[in-house]
Design a protein around this motif. Structure first.
Motif, PDB file in Angstrom:
ATOM      1  N   UNK A   1       0.767  -1.318   0.037  1.00  0.00           N
ATOM      2  CA  UNK A   1       0.106   0.034  -0.066  1.00  0.00           C
ATOM      3  C   UNK A   1       0.871   1.164   0.175  1.00  0.00           C
ATOM      4  N   UNK A   2       1.861   1.159   0.684  1.00  0.00           N
ATOM      5  CA  UNK A   2       2.866   2.524   0.744  1.00  0.00           C
ATOM      6  C   UNK A   2       3.258   2.798  -0.467  1.00  0.00           C
ATOM      7  N   UNK A   3       3.866   1.696  -1.283  1.00  0.00           N
ATOM      8  CA  UNK A   3       4.393   1.829  -2.622  1.00  0.00           C
ATOM      9  C   UNK A   3       3.498   2.195  -3.570  1.00  0.00           C
TER      10      UNK A   3
ATOM     11  N   UNK B   1      -8.112  -0.768   1.293  1.00  0.00           N
ATOM     12  CA  UNK B   1      -9.372   0.124   1.692  1.00  0.00           C
ATOM     13  C   UNK B   1      -8.579   1.640   1.970  1.00  0.00           C
ATOM     14  N   UNK B   2      -7.602   1.530   2.758  1.00  0.00           N
ATOM     15  CA  UNK B   2      -7.006   3.022   3.056  1.00  0.00           C
ATOM     16  C   UNK B   2      -6.335   3.651   1.982  1.00  0.00           C
ATOM     17  N   UNK B   3      -5.710   2.712   1.092  1.00  0.00           N
ATOM     18  CA  UNK B   3      -4.935   3.294  -0.388  1.00  0.00           C
ATOM     19  C   UNK B   3      -6.124   3.924  -0.939  1.00  0.00           C
ATOM     20  N   UNK B   4      -7.357   3.238  -1.003  1.00  0.00           N
ATOM     21  CA  UNK B   4      -8.256   3.862  -1.982  1.00  0.00           C
ATOM     22  C   UNK B   4      -8.935   5.089  -1.640  1.00  0.00           C
ATOM     23  N   UNK B   5      -9.112   5.106   0.102  1.00  0.00           N
ATOM     24  CA  UNK B   5      -9.596   6.158   0.672  1.00  0.00           C
ATOM     25  C   UNK B   5      -8.636   7.612   0.353  1.00  0.00           C
TER      26      UNK B   5
END
Length: 157
Positions: A71-73, A98-102
């Motif tokens: 997700x960080x990348x 989910x957090x990446x999308x948000x």
């Protein structure tokens, strides 16, 4: 824009050519040398075999593909690559999908980028959560390649 008769020339191919810039473009078209601008897709998938499979599938369809495994990348790649679409797994190291999308959808600079969740998480709650964080579409694994291609084309054609 208006041109004078002295700027207009006829090419042997039948094209009417106006000034040197347009003449250069017409010449390139005739020689079929204009490069096609490829749509860029970011694939976020931590399972290496699936990342390779998805990359091969999309590259064979003419897309420019970059893959990352966490997700960080993914967030870093969205900022630098500015993809036309993100194909996003949910279960990822570092930051989940989910957090990446948000974060993508809450940033004015990236909220226009379609995000397609491609995941093994099949529950109604997971699908509702994907919608809540701004996912544009949700595909569950195992997936059919044709469905992935159709979905991508729907969003970036």
């Amino acid at each position: 824009m208006f041109w004078t008769w002295s700027q207009i020339q006829f090419h042997s191919s039948g094209l009417i050519v106006v000034d040197s810039f347009v003449r250069a473009i017409a010449s390139a078209v005739i020689r079929k040398e204009i490069a096609v601008i490829k749509k860029k897709i970011l694939i976020v998938e931590d399972e290496e075999s699936l990342l390779k499979l998805e990359s091969i599938l999309l590259t064979s369809k003419g897309y420019e593909v970059q893959g990352v495994a966490d997700g960080k990348a993914a967030l870093e790649a969205v900022a630098t690559m500015k993809p036309d679409l993100v194909l996003l797994d949910i279960m990822l190291p570092e930051i989940d999908g989910f957090e990446v999308c948000r974060r993508i959808k809450s940033d004015d600079a990236t909220k226009h980028i379609p995000v397609v969740m491609l995941t093994a998480k099949k529950s109604r709650e997971d699908m509702a959560h994907g919608e809540q964080v701004g996912a544009d579409w949700y595909i569950t694994k195992p997936f059919k390649s044709a469905m992935v291609i159709e979905t991508i084309q729907r969003f970036i054609s």
